[in-house]
Design an enzyme around this catalytic site. Sequence first.
Site, PDB file in Angstrom:
ATOM      1  N   GLY A  45       0.876  -1.444   0.178  1.00 37.89           N
ATOM      2  CA  GLY A  45      -0.047   0.004  -0.063  1.00 37.89           C
ATOM      3  C   GLY A  45       0.899   1.215  -0.057  1.00 37.89           C
ATOM      4  O   GLY A  45       2.061   1.275   0.305  1.00 37.89           O
ATOM      5  N   GLN A  50       3.071   9.892   2.025  1.00 36.98           N
ATOM      6  CA  GLN A  50       4.218   9.385   1.848  1.00 36.98           C
ATOM      7  C   GLN A  50       5.156   9.875   0.832  1.00 36.98           C
ATOM      8  O   GLN A  50       6.393   9.545   0.896  1.00 36.98           O
ATOM      9  CB  GLN A  50       4.184   7.836   1.859  1.00 36.98           C
ATOM     10  CG  GLN A  50       3.320   7.284   3.212  1.00 36.98           C
ATOM     11  CD  GLN A  50       3.207   5.780   3.049  1.00 36.98           C
ATOM     12  OE1 GLN A  50       2.304   5.326   2.432  1.00 36.98           O
ATOM     13  NE2 GLN A  50       4.529   4.886   3.263  1.00 36.98           N
ATOM     14  N   CYS A  92       6.260  -0.580   7.391  1.00 36.92           N
ATOM     15  CA  CYS A  92       5.867   0.810   6.826  1.00 36.92           C
ATOM     16  C   CYS A  92       7.087   1.197   5.840  1.00 36.92           C
ATOM     17  O   CYS A  92       8.410   1.135   6.385  1.00 36.92           O
ATOM     18  CB  CYS A  92       5.386   1.790   7.517  1.00 36.92           C
ATOM     19  SG  CYS A  92       4.903   3.492   6.720  1.00 36.92           S
ATOM     20  N   LEU A  93       6.705   1.561   4.486  1.00 39.94           N
ATOM     21  CA  LEU A  93       7.805   1.877   3.701  1.00 39.94           C
ATOM     22  C   LEU A  93       8.390   3.304   4.531  1.00 39.94           C
ATOM     23  O   LEU A  93       9.410   3.524   3.829  1.00 39.94           O
ATOM     24  CB  LEU A  93       7.241   2.248   2.419  1.00 39.94           C
ATOM     25  CG  LEU A  93       6.727   0.879   1.779  1.00 39.94           C
ATOM     26  CD1 LEU A  93       6.017   1.245   0.382  1.00 39.94           C
ATOM     27  CD2 LEU A  93       7.905  -0.167   1.294  1.00 39.94           C
ATOM     28  N   HIS A 134      -4.178   1.059   7.753  1.00 28.62           N
ATOM     29  CA  HIS A 134      -2.577   1.694   7.768  1.00 28.62           C
ATOM     30  C   HIS A 134      -2.585   2.877   6.764  1.00 28.62           C
ATOM     31  O   HIS A 134      -2.044   3.930   7.277  1.00 28.62           O
ATOM     32  CB  HIS A 134      -1.813   0.391   7.454  1.00 28.62           C
ATOM     33  CG  HIS A 134      -0.278   0.958   7.266  1.00 28.62           C
ATOM     34  ND1 HIS A 134       0.548   0.596   8.335  1.00 28.62           N
ATOM     35  CD2 HIS A 134       0.349   1.768   6.537  1.00 28.62           C
ATOM     36  CE1 HIS A 134       1.769   0.821   7.732  1.00 28.62           C
ATOM     37  NE2 HIS A 134       1.539   1.765   6.739  1.00 28.62           N
ATOM     38  N   GLU A 135      -3.151   2.670   5.669  1.00 24.73           N
ATOM     39  CA  GLU A 135      -3.063   3.768   4.680  1.00 24.73           C
ATOM     40  C   GLU A 135      -3.988   5.239   5.287  1.00 24.73           C
ATOM     41  O   GLU A 135      -3.619   6.190   4.991  1.00 24.73           O
ATOM     42  CB  GLU A 135      -3.437   3.217   3.451  1.00 24.73           C
ATOM     43  CG  GLU A 135      -2.765   2.216   2.798  1.00 24.73           C
ATOM     44  CD  GLU A 135      -1.287   2.344   2.914  1.00 24.73           C
ATOM     45  OE1 GLU A 135      -0.893   3.328   3.146  1.00 24.73           O
ATOM     46  OE2 GLU A 135      -0.644   1.387   2.999  1.00 24.73           O
ATOM     47  N   HIS A 138      -2.246   7.216   7.699  1.00 22.24           N
ATOM     48  CA  HIS A 138      -1.291   8.069   6.832  1.00 22.24           C
ATOM     49  C   HIS A 138      -2.084   9.344   6.407  1.00 22.24           C
ATOM     50  O   HIS A 138      -1.290  10.462   6.720  1.00 22.24           O
ATOM     51  CB  HIS A 138      -0.718   7.350   5.728  1.00 22.24           C
ATOM     52  CG  HIS A 138       0.413   6.360   5.949  1.00 22.24           C
ATOM     53  ND1 HIS A 138       1.462   6.878   6.613  1.00 22.24           N
ATOM     54  CD2 HIS A 138       0.869   5.264   5.893  1.00 22.24           C
ATOM     55  CE1 HIS A 138       2.672   6.003   6.591  1.00 22.24           C
ATOM     56  NE2 HIS A 138       1.993   4.875   5.843  1.00 22.24           N
TER      57      HIS A 138
HETATM   58  O1  GNR Z   1       4.299  -2.615   2.539  1.00 25.35           O
HETATM   59  C1  GNR Z   1       3.530  -2.411   3.382  1.00 25.35           C
HETATM   60  N1  GNR Z   1       3.336  -3.677   4.384  1.00 25.35           N
HETATM   61  C2  GNR Z   1       2.351  -3.767   5.169  1.00 25.35           C
HETATM   62  C3  GNR Z   1       2.503  -4.875   5.933  1.00 25.35           C
HETATM   63  C4  GNR Z   1       1.721  -4.937   7.287  1.00 25.35           C
HETATM   64  C5  GNR Z   1       1.035  -4.158   7.421  1.00 25.35           C
HETATM   65  C6  GNR Z   1       0.894  -2.817   6.673  1.00 25.35           C
HETATM   66  C7  GNR Z   1       1.720  -2.616   5.690  1.00 25.35           C
HETATM   67  S1  GNR Z   1       1.515  -1.358   4.619  1.00 25.35           S
HETATM   68  C8  GNR Z   1       3.288  -1.321   4.076  1.00 25.35           C
HETATM   69  C9  GNR Z   1       3.372  -0.215   3.018  1.00 25.35           C
HETATM   70  C10 GNR Z   1       3.218   1.349   3.577  1.00 25.35           C
HETATM   71  O2  GNR Z   1       3.996   1.594   4.287  1.00 25.35           O
HETATM   72  N2  GNR Z   1       1.990   1.843   3.317  1.00 25.35           N
HETATM   73  O3  GNR Z   1       1.880   2.896   3.862  1.00 25.35           O
HETATM   74 NI    NI Z   2       3.137   2.956   5.837  1.00 24.75          NI
END
Ligand code: GNR
Ligand code: NI
Length: 171
Positions: A45, A50, A92-93, A134-135, A138
């Site tokens: 995601g 980001q 998270c990236l 999660h997104e 953000h």
């Molecule tokens: O790549 C991602 N893997 C992930 C794994 C477990 C829970 C959430 C994520 S999201 C993350 C990509 C990211 O940082 N999206 O904002």
């Molecule tokens: Ni993230």
Amino acid sequence: MIRTILTYPNPELKKKSAPVTIITDKIRELARDMAETMYDAPGVGLAAPQIGVHQRVIVIDVSPKDEPPNLIVAINPEIVHAEGDSYEEEGCLSVPRYAANVRRHAKVVVKALDLEGEEVTFQVDGLLAIAFQHEIDHLDGTLFVDHLSPLKKDIFRKKYRHMVEEARVGA
Ligand code: GNR
Ligand code: NI
């Protein structure tokens, strides 16, 4: 075009993103770039802030590597229903080289607009439910590490500073 992913503790990641009012070509280009950046990373995601764009746009693809891609683009996503609990490991990236368990809803219903401006509803569970939460976080300036207990977050801060310093020496 692949964009640069901002990383913790960049203050841009803490800002709240604004709703998209009109779906212009610029928004379509943003979504395309976000998908390209997510697949390149690779990640499951990506949220617009980001890459430094404070507009409520997210992309998600949780399909396994050996299956065809299944890209979701969600504009102005909103959780309209949530149930159950989940406690799974997240990464998270924008927080490279760190993972921790986070408490989330197990199932969510998300309403959003697609790139045509049509309202779409997603009824999701599992990794997809976690990814949506999660997104959307953000978009509100929240990172998964903000869900850690104060003690765990303190340990994270110290470890992370150390890790970033080590990486710099190694470069
Ligand atoms: O790549 C991602 N893997 C992930 C794994 C477990 C829970 C959430 C994520 S999201 C993350 C990509 C990211 O940082 N999206 O904002
Ligand atoms: Ni993230």
